[in-house]
Design a protein around this motif. Structure first.
Motif, PDB file in Angstrom:
ATOM      1  N   VAL A   1       1.300  -1.019  -0.024  1.00 43.59           N
ATOM      2  CA  VAL A   1       0.502  -0.225   0.102  1.00 43.59           C
ATOM      3  C   VAL A   1       0.567   0.991   0.025  1.00 43.59           C
ATOM      4  O   VAL A   1       2.244   1.405   0.623  1.00 43.59           O
ATOM      5  N   GLN A   2       0.757   2.715  -0.929  1.00 44.41           N
ATOM      6  CA  GLN A   2       1.226   3.906  -0.885  1.00 44.41           C
ATOM      7  C   GLN A   2       0.339   4.359  -0.398  1.00 44.41           C
ATOM      8  O   GLN A   2      -0.772   5.099  -1.036  1.00 44.41           O
ATOM      9  N   LEU A   3       0.662   5.302  -0.043  1.00 44.01           N
ATOM     10  CA  LEU A   3      -0.385   7.084   0.613  1.00 44.01           C
ATOM     11  C   LEU A   3       0.464   7.846   0.011  1.00 44.01           C
ATOM     12  O   LEU A   3       1.581   8.011   0.120  1.00 44.01           O
ATOM     13  N   GLN A   4      -0.622   8.449  -0.855  1.00 43.43           N
ATOM     14  CA  GLN A   4       0.108  10.068  -1.176  1.00 43.43           C
ATOM     15  C   GLN A   4      -0.934  11.490  -0.047  1.00 43.43           C
ATOM     16  O   GLN A   4      -1.953  11.027   0.006  1.00 43.43           O
ATOM     17  N   VAL A  95      -2.176   6.704   7.793  1.00 37.68           N
ATOM     18  CA  VAL A  95      -2.402   5.338   7.853  1.00 37.68           C
ATOM     19  C   VAL A  95      -2.975   4.546   7.233  1.00 37.68           C
ATOM     20  O   VAL A  95      -3.891   5.396   7.212  1.00 37.68           O
ATOM     21  N   ALA A  96      -3.084   3.182   7.185  1.00 40.10           N
ATOM     22  CA  ALA A  96      -3.690   2.453   6.979  1.00 40.10           C
ATOM     23  C   ALA A  96      -3.189   0.963   7.411  1.00 40.10           C
ATOM     24  O   ALA A  96      -2.340   1.119   6.944  1.00 40.10           O
ATOM     25  N   GLY A  97      -4.317   0.338   7.907  1.00 36.66           N
ATOM     26  CA  GLY A  97      -4.173  -0.679   8.057  1.00 36.66           C
ATOM     27  C   GLY A  97      -5.792  -1.583   7.846  1.00 36.66           C
ATOM     28  O   GLY A  97      -6.820  -1.650   7.065  1.00 36.66           O
ATOM     29  N   GLU A  98      -6.148  -2.656   8.336  1.00 41.45           N
ATOM     30  CA  GLU A  98      -6.678  -3.992   8.222  1.00 41.45           C
ATOM     31  C   GLU A  98      -7.941  -3.142   9.425  1.00 41.45           C
ATOM     32  O   GLU A  98      -9.200  -4.054   9.299  1.00 41.45           O
ATOM     33  N   THR A  99      -7.367  -2.817  10.469  1.00 39.99           N
ATOM     34  CA  THR A  99      -8.464  -2.628  11.034  1.00 39.99           C
ATOM     35  C   THR A  99      -7.904  -0.864  12.521  1.00 39.99           C
ATOM     36  O   THR A  99      -6.551  -0.852  11.949  1.00 39.99           O
ATOM     37  N   ALA A 107       0.658   0.698   6.824  1.00 40.70           N
ATOM     38  CA  ALA A 107       1.031   1.332   5.652  1.00 40.70           C
ATOM     39  C   ALA A 107       1.468   2.812   6.266  1.00 40.70           C
ATOM     40  O   ALA A 107       0.443   3.714   6.501  1.00 40.70           O
ATOM     41  N   TRP A 108       2.550   3.540   6.625  1.00 47.21           N
ATOM     42  CA  TRP A 108       2.228   5.114   6.994  1.00 47.21           C
ATOM     43  C   TRP A 108       2.871   5.600   5.746  1.00 47.21           C
ATOM     44  O   TRP A 108       4.006   5.476   4.470  1.00 47.21           O
TER      45      TRP A 108
END
Length: 118
Positions: A1-4, A95-99, A107-108
């Motif tokens: 996962v990529q975060l912008q 940030v992103a995740g499953e929960t 991911a950060w």
């Protein structure tokens, strides 16, 4: 996962800013998205989080002033920050995740600076 992430800047106390963060990659790993922040000389702290179903979680320091939302189709999360205070000055990390409970292990993004002047 990529975060912008985007939307940081310099504002006076009492004003507003809106941060955005768009994810790419595994959908399963972006069920929960949100923001942490790190002020100068302080530890990183949670700010607000939201799931694809709309469940939210806020730190007490921002409750009532910040509002998190997301566009699942666009895989984008927003943080509307109102009534900003100098204490809100920090680098904000998407940030992103499953929960929500495990999002810090996901991911950060690269961080976006918010500076609030008094």
């Amino acid at each position: 996962v990529q975060l912008q992430a985007s939307g940081g800047g310099f504002v006076q106390a009492g004003r507003s800013l809106r941060l955005s963060c768009t994810a790419s990659g595994s959908i399963a790993k972006t069920v929960a998205m949100g923001w942490y922040r790190q002020a100068p000389g302080k530890q990183r702290e949670p700010v607000a989080f939201i799931t694809t179903s709309g469940a939210t979680n806020y730190d007490d320091s921002v409750l009532g002033r910040f509002r998190i939302s997301r566009d699942n189709g666009a895989r984008t999360v927003y943080l509307q920050m109102d009534e900003l205070k100098p204490d809100d000055t920090a680098v904000y990390f998407c940030v992103a995740g499953e929960t929500i409970a495990s999002v810090h292990k996901g991911a950060w993004g690269q961080g976006t600076l918010v500076t609030v002047s008094s």
